[in-house]
Design a protein around this motif. Structure first.
Motif, short mmCIF file in Angstrom:
data_model
loop_
_atom_site.label_atom_id
_atom_site.label_comp_id
_atom_site.label_asym_id
_atom_site.label_seq_id
_atom_site.Cartn_x
_atom_site.Cartn_y
_atom_site.Cartn_z
N PRO A 6 0.84 -1.20 0.00
CA PRO A 6 0.00 0.00 0.00
C PRO A 6 0.88 1.25 0.00
N VAL A 7 0.25 2.40 -0.13
CA VAL A 7 1.02 3.66 -0.25
C VAL A 7 1.71 4.04 1.06
N PHE A 8 1.11 3.78 2.22
CA PHE A 8 1.64 4.21 3.53
C PHE A 8 1.94 5.71 3.53
N GLU A 137 -4.59 0.75 6.49
CA GLU A 137 -5.84 0.33 5.85
C GLU A 137 -7.02 0.34 6.81
N SER A 138 -6.76 -0.08 8.06
CA SER A 138 -7.85 -0.23 9.03
C SER A 138 -7.27 -0.19 10.43
N ARG A 139 -8.13 0.05 11.40
CA ARG A 139 -7.68 0.07 12.80
C ARG A 139 -7.20 -1.31 13.24
N GLU A 140 -7.82 -2.37 12.70
CA GLU A 140 -7.40 -3.73 13.06
C GLU A 140 -5.94 -3.97 12.64
N LEU A 222 3.47 5.60 20.85
CA LEU A 222 2.94 5.10 19.58
C LEU A 222 1.46 4.81 19.83
N ARG A 223 0.60 5.33 18.97
CA ARG A 223 -0.83 5.15 19.23
C ARG A 223 -1.61 5.05 17.93
N LEU A 224 -2.76 4.40 18.03
CA LEU A 224 -3.76 4.50 16.96
C LEU A 224 -4.34 5.91 17.05
N HIS A 225 -4.28 6.66 15.96
CA HIS A 225 -4.85 8.01 16.05
C HIS A 225 -6.36 7.91 16.19
N PRO A 226 -6.94 8.68 17.12
CA PRO A 226 -8.38 8.54 17.36
C PRO A 226 -9.27 9.03 16.23
N PHE A 227 -8.77 9.90 15.36
CA PHE A 227 -9.63 10.50 14.33
C PHE A 227 -9.20 10.19 12.90
N TYR A 228 -7.93 9.84 12.70
CA TYR A 228 -7.45 9.55 11.35
C TYR A 228 -7.10 8.07 11.23
N ASN A 229 -7.07 7.58 10.00
CA ASN A 229 -6.64 6.19 9.76
C ASN A 229 -5.10 6.14 9.70
N THR A 230 -4.48 6.44 10.84
CA THR A 230 -3.02 6.42 10.92
C THR A 230 -2.59 5.79 12.23
N ILE A 231 -1.35 5.30 12.23
CA ILE A 231 -0.68 5.07 13.51
C ILE A 231 0.35 6.19 13.66
N GLU A 232 0.46 6.68 14.88
CA GLU A 232 1.25 7.89 15.13
C GLU A 232 2.41 7.57 16.06
N GLN A 253 8.41 4.81 8.30
CA GLN A 253 7.54 4.32 7.22
C GLN A 253 7.98 2.92 6.78
N ALA A 254 9.28 2.70 6.67
CA ALA A 254 9.80 1.41 6.21
C ALA A 254 9.53 0.30 7.24
N ILE A 255 9.62 0.62 8.52
CA ILE A 255 9.30 -0.37 9.55
C ILE A 255 7.84 -0.81 9.42
N VAL A 256 6.95 0.17 9.27
CA VAL A 256 5.52 -0.15 9.14
C VAL A 256 5.29 -1.00 7.88
N ALA A 257 5.92 -0.61 6.78
CA ALA A 257 5.75 -1.36 5.53
C ALA A 257 6.27 -2.78 5.65
N LYS A 258 7.43 -2.94 6.29
CA LYS A 258 8.00 -4.29 6.43
C LYS A 258 7.14 -5.17 7.34
N LEU A 259 6.66 -4.63 8.44
CA LEU A 259 5.81 -5.41 9.34
C LEU A 259 4.50 -5.78 8.65
N TYR A 260 3.98 -4.85 7.86
CA TYR A 260 2.76 -5.14 7.09
C TYR A 260 3.02 -6.28 6.10
N LYS A 261 4.15 -6.22 5.44
CA LYS A 261 4.52 -7.26 4.46
C LYS A 261 4.63 -8.63 5.14
N LEU A 262 5.24 -8.66 6.32
CA LEU A 262 5.34 -9.92 7.06
C LEU A 262 3.95 -10.43 7.44
N ASN A 263 3.10 -9.52 7.91
CA ASN A 263 1.75 -9.92 8.33
C ASN A 263 0.94 -10.50 7.17
#
Length: 369
Positions: A6-8, A137-140, A222-232, A253-263
């Motif tokens: 995804p774009v991230f 993509e989603s809060r989950e 590090l938190r799920l942002h309460p109003f945006y579809n982001t992790i902060e 950004q690369a850490i998030v992308a790599k963990l997403y790829k593993l998942n």
């Protein structure tokens, strides 16, 4: 068939010191800078709790190159607006000698409410950070990524350390900012949650019991942002230069992308105990990149620089797809020259003069732009 990432998307927030060029002390901008900036930058700039702080935020950026353009533009504009008021701007996690007791609070109901609740813990929170939002993509998905990315927070934090002084003292820490912020409730490393439902139940309990009136008062690293579809990511000190900020943003950004790829390949990263990660966070605050951290796999101390080089290997297969190799390679400069904290301490060692440290901080603010 290879699945594209995804774009991230990225959003970056920076908090700047507004400084009197004669005294080198923090100076209230009396909202003139913010008011002037709002005409040009609109929602990209806002006042913070203390009147000597200005916060800027990028628009949503598709990649790190866009983020660099935005941060460069924002720094330039704030410098121009400050100069119109006879003031200068700097970037660090704390001011080397300003006293929080001397800093007026911004006249805003939100800040009055925080001060009323937290008293001197809020008034003394004279600190400056960089926050990085990564689109998800989603809060989950976001919650899974947070649970795993928590391990890397001390690595990221060590690269940002830039607050060795507090109220005129050399604190012995590379980041004293995090020690100041620890006085707030609901700060530090994020709790582990096994589902979004359990996370939402937790938030609901806090709201029902009047601990918080809205989820933005969860101030974790590090938190799920309460109003945006982001992790902060909120753990970083404010970096001296655009190059440092963008390097750290690219790594996040690369850490998030790599963990997403593993998942997505059903190969999730280990989730480690918070108590262990806290040990590494302390070491990062105390020593920056110049000390040791714990390698949990090997169960031994290793140089922090080695762990960061391992991190670069871990994310290497997503970097080119994200288009951020040049930005991430700047980490070698940070490891070689030291973080902002090491540079501030070197100036002080040479001069024994904290006003010269402030001059260094303000001169670095627009370096490279």
């Amino acid at each position: 068939m290879k699945k594209d990432l995804p774009v991230f998307t990225l959003g970056v927030e920076e908090e700047y010191l507004i400084i009197d060029p004669e005294t080198r002390d923090l100076r209230s901008h009396m909202s003139k800078i913010v008011d002037g900036a709002k005409i040009i930058l609109q929602e990209q700039v806002k006042a913070e709790m203390h009147q000597s702080v200005v916060e800027v935020g990028t628009n949503i950026c598709k990649n790190v190159k866009e983020a660099r353009e935005e941060i460069t533009f924002l720094r330039k504009k704030i410098v121009e607006l400050a100069a119109n008021q006879g003031l200068v701007v700097g970037a660090a996690g704390t001011h080397p000698f300003s006293k929080w007791q001397d800093q007026p609070i911004t006249d805003d109901p939100r800040y009055h409410m925080i001060v009323n609740e937290l008293q001197d813990a809020a008034r003394s929170n004279l600190i400056f950070g960089m926050h990085c939002h990564v689109g998800i993509e989603s809060r989950e998905v976001g919650l899974q990524l947070i649970n795993q990315a928590c391990y890397f927070l001390p690595h990221i934090f060590s690269l940002s350390t830039n607050s060795p002084f507090w109220e005129g003292r050399n604190t012995g820490y590379k980041s004293f900012r995090t020690k100041v912020f620890d006085k707030f409730p609901r700060t530090g490393l994020p709790e582990y949650f096994d589902s979004v439902q359990s996370y939402d139940n937790f938030l609901e309990t806090l709201v029902k019991t009047n601990c918080i009136d809205n989820p933005k008062k969860i101030w974790w690293d590090l938190r799920l942002h309460p109003f945006y579809n982001t992790i902060e990511f909120r753990i970083c000190d404010m970096s001296l230069t655009v190059d440092e900020t963008i390097c750290i943003v690219a790594i996040i950004q690369a850490i998030v992308a790599k963990l997403y790829k593993l998942n997505t390949a059903n190969t999730s990263f280990n989730v480690y105990r918070l108590a262990l990660i806290k040990e590494n966070k302390f070491r990062a605050a105390r020593y920056g990149v110049q000390g040791n951290m714990i390698d949990f796999g090997l169960q031994k101390e290793v140089p922090t620089k080695d762990l960061i080089l391992e991190l670069l290997e871990f994310i290497d297969d997503v970097v080119d797809e994200l288009g951020s190799r040049d930005e991430i390679n700047y980490v070698h400069t940070i490891l070689r020259e030291g973080t902002g904290a090491a540079k501030q301490l070197a100036i002080f060692e040479q001069t024994q003069d904290l006003t010269k440290v402030v001059d260094f901080i303000t001169s670095e603010f627009t370096k490279g732009i």
